[in-house]
Write a protein that holds these residues in place. Structure first.
Motif, PDB file in Angstrom:
ATOM      1  N   PHE A 235      14.028  23.268  20.358  1.00  0.00           N
ATOM      2  CA  PHE A 235      12.141  23.047  21.346  1.00  0.00           C
ATOM      3  C   PHE A 235      12.654  24.862  22.134  1.00  0.00           C
ATOM      4  O   PHE A 235      12.845  25.308  22.545  1.00  0.00           O
ATOM      5  N   PRO A 236      12.588  26.344  20.805  1.00  0.00           N
ATOM      6  CA  PRO A 236      12.199  27.418  20.853  1.00  0.00           C
ATOM      7  C   PRO A 236      11.720  27.768  21.786  1.00  0.00           C
ATOM      8  O   PRO A 236      10.283  27.273  22.498  1.00  0.00           O
ATOM      9  N   LEU A 237      11.722  28.800  23.009  1.00  0.00           N
ATOM     10  CA  LEU A 237      10.881  29.378  23.975  1.00  0.00           C
ATOM     11  C   LEU A 237       9.677  29.836  22.970  1.00  0.00           C
ATOM     12  O   LEU A 237       9.309  29.554  21.681  1.00  0.00           O
ATOM     13  N   GLN A 238       8.498  29.316  23.579  1.00  0.00           N
ATOM     14  CA  GLN A 238       6.772  29.560  23.069  1.00  0.00           C
ATOM     15  C   GLN A 238       6.426  28.187  21.960  1.00  0.00           C
ATOM     16  O   GLN A 238       5.365  28.420  21.321  1.00  0.00           O
ATOM     17  N   SER A 239       7.534  27.442  21.955  1.00  0.00           N
ATOM     18  CA  SER A 239       7.096  26.000  21.523  1.00  0.00           C
ATOM     19  C   SER A 239       6.611  25.348  22.141  1.00  0.00           C
ATOM     20  O   SER A 239       6.687  25.262  23.262  1.00  0.00           O
ATOM     21  N   THR A 240       5.290  24.543  21.413  1.00  0.00           N
ATOM     22  CA  THR A 240       4.771  23.582  22.531  1.00  0.00           C
ATOM     23  C   THR A 240       4.852  22.199  22.075  1.00  0.00           C
ATOM     24  O   THR A 240       5.354  21.969  20.906  1.00  0.00           O
ATOM     25  N   VAL A 241       5.189  21.535  23.536  1.00  0.00           N
ATOM     26  CA  VAL A 241       6.225  19.679  23.536  1.00  0.00           C
ATOM     27  C   VAL A 241       4.925  19.351  24.254  1.00  0.00           C
ATOM     28  O   VAL A 241       4.686  19.338  24.689  1.00  0.00           O
TER      29      VAL A 241
ATOM     30  N   THR B  19      20.505  19.381  28.396  1.00  0.00           N
ATOM     31  CA  THR B  19      20.613  17.490  27.876  1.00  0.00           C
ATOM     32  C   THR B  19      20.200  16.609  28.766  1.00  0.00           C
ATOM     33  O   THR B  19      20.276  15.343  27.149  1.00  0.00           O
ATOM     34  N   ALA B  20      19.335  16.092  29.360  1.00  0.00           N
ATOM     35  CA  ALA B  20      18.687  14.619  29.221  1.00  0.00           C
ATOM     36  C   ALA B  20      16.859  14.667  28.349  1.00  0.00           C
ATOM     37  O   ALA B  20      17.534  14.305  28.103  1.00  0.00           O
ATOM     38  N   VAL B  21      16.963  16.189  28.532  1.00  0.00           N
ATOM     39  CA  VAL B  21      16.041  16.483  27.560  1.00  0.00           C
ATOM     40  C   VAL B  21      16.665  16.189  26.015  1.00  0.00           C
ATOM     41  O   VAL B  21      15.839  15.168  25.211  1.00  0.00           O
ATOM     42  N   VAL B  22      17.599  16.569  25.186  1.00  0.00           N
ATOM     43  CA  VAL B  22      17.380  15.767  24.126  1.00  0.00           C
ATOM     44  C   VAL B  22      18.680  14.128  24.741  1.00  0.00           C
ATOM     45  O   VAL B  22      17.835  14.084  22.673  1.00  0.00           O
ATOM     46  N   GLU B  23      19.215  13.803  25.079  1.00  0.00           N
ATOM     47  CA  GLU B  23      20.299  12.920  24.470  1.00  0.00           C
ATOM     48  C   GLU B  23      18.394  11.659  25.077  1.00  0.00           C
ATOM     49  O   GLU B  23      18.865  11.013  24.807  1.00  0.00           O
ATOM     50  N   HIS B  24      17.851  12.243  26.196  1.00  0.00           N
ATOM     51  CA  HIS B  24      17.437  10.820  26.821  1.00  0.00           C
ATOM     52  C   HIS B  24      15.435  11.223  26.059  1.00  0.00           C
ATOM     53  O   HIS B  24      14.574  10.632  26.149  1.00  0.00           O
ATOM     54  N   GLU B  25      15.901  12.125  24.555  1.00  0.00           N
ATOM     55  CA  GLU B  25      14.552  11.991  24.043  1.00  0.00           C
ATOM     56  C   GLU B  25      12.358  12.746  24.726  1.00  0.00           C
ATOM     57  O   GLU B  25      12.118  12.203  24.959  1.00  0.00           O
ATOM     58  N   LEU B  26      13.008  13.654  26.070  1.00  0.00           N
ATOM     59  CA  LEU B  26      12.258  13.608  27.171  1.00  0.00           C
ATOM     60  C   LEU B  26      11.016  14.620  26.501  1.00  0.00           C
ATOM     61  O   LEU B  26      10.209  14.411  27.099  1.00  0.00           O
ATOM     62  N   LEU B  27      11.426  15.432  25.222  1.00  0.00           N
ATOM     63  CA  LEU B  27       9.766  15.676  25.164  1.00  0.00           C
ATOM     64  C   LEU B  27      10.015  15.985  23.123  1.00  0.00           C
ATOM     65  O   LEU B  27      10.937  15.200  23.087  1.00  0.00           O
ATOM     66  N   LYS B  28       8.410  16.558  22.800  1.00  0.00           N
ATOM     67  CA  LYS B  28       8.785  15.932  21.550  1.00  0.00           C
ATOM     68  C   LYS B  28       8.092  17.312  21.312  1.00  0.00           C
ATOM     69  O   LYS B  28       7.240  17.668  21.507  1.00  0.00           O
ATOM     70  N   PRO B  29       8.338  18.077  20.169  1.00  0.00           N
ATOM     71  CA  PRO B  29       7.427  18.081  19.181  1.00  0.00           C
ATOM     72  C   PRO B  29       6.182  18.721  19.145  1.00  0.00           C
ATOM     73  O   PRO B  29       5.685  17.361  19.272  1.00  0.00           O
ATOM     74  N   ALA B  30       5.489  19.284  19.613  1.00  0.00           N
ATOM     75  CA  ALA B  30       3.649  19.060  19.115  1.00  0.00           C
ATOM     76  C   ALA B  30       3.254  19.814  18.226  1.00  0.00           C
ATOM     77  O   ALA B  30       3.441  20.032  17.200  1.00  0.00           O
TER      78      ALA B  30
END
Length: 104
Positions: free
Chosen positions: A54-60, A93-104
């Motif tokens: 999730f790079p800076l300025q990316s939509t999630v 860590t939680a974002v990656v491990e629990h897949e809290l965000l997805k790229p848009a």
């Protein structure tokens, strides 16, 4: 975001430019945080998994908070500006491990 700015150990110019949607590839070398790094001879590590995904300025998209924009990475924290919820600070860590965000 003001609290994050006040408490950051990273380059303040990068922080401010990131807030306004611009990216500064390297630390400025002129702010107090950069001076501290120079004085301590500390070198920042490689990019975390969250920064790569999730790079800076990316939509999630978050399943509960909807669409958002990645505003900041620091230590183990990712800050996202959600359209309806405002700024949220999440554990990388939680974002990656629990897949809290997805790229848009």
């Amino acid at each position: 975001m003001m609290r994050a700015y006040a408490e950051t150990d990273a380059c303040r110019r990068q922080f401010l430019l990131g807030y306004f949607g611009e990216e500064l590839a390297e630390p400025c070398g002129n702010c107090d945080a950069c001076a501290d790094v120079r004085n301590d001879d500390v070198v920042r590590g490689s990019h975390s998994a969250a920064e790569q995904k999730f790079p800076l300025q990316s939509t999630v998209i978050h399943k509960d908070w909807g669409p958002g924009l990645v505003m900041r990475h620091e230590d183990d924290v990712i800050t996202v500006l959600f359209e309806q919820e405002g700024y949220k600070t999440l554990s990388s860590t939680a974002v990656v491990e629990h897949e809290l965000l997805k790229p848009a």
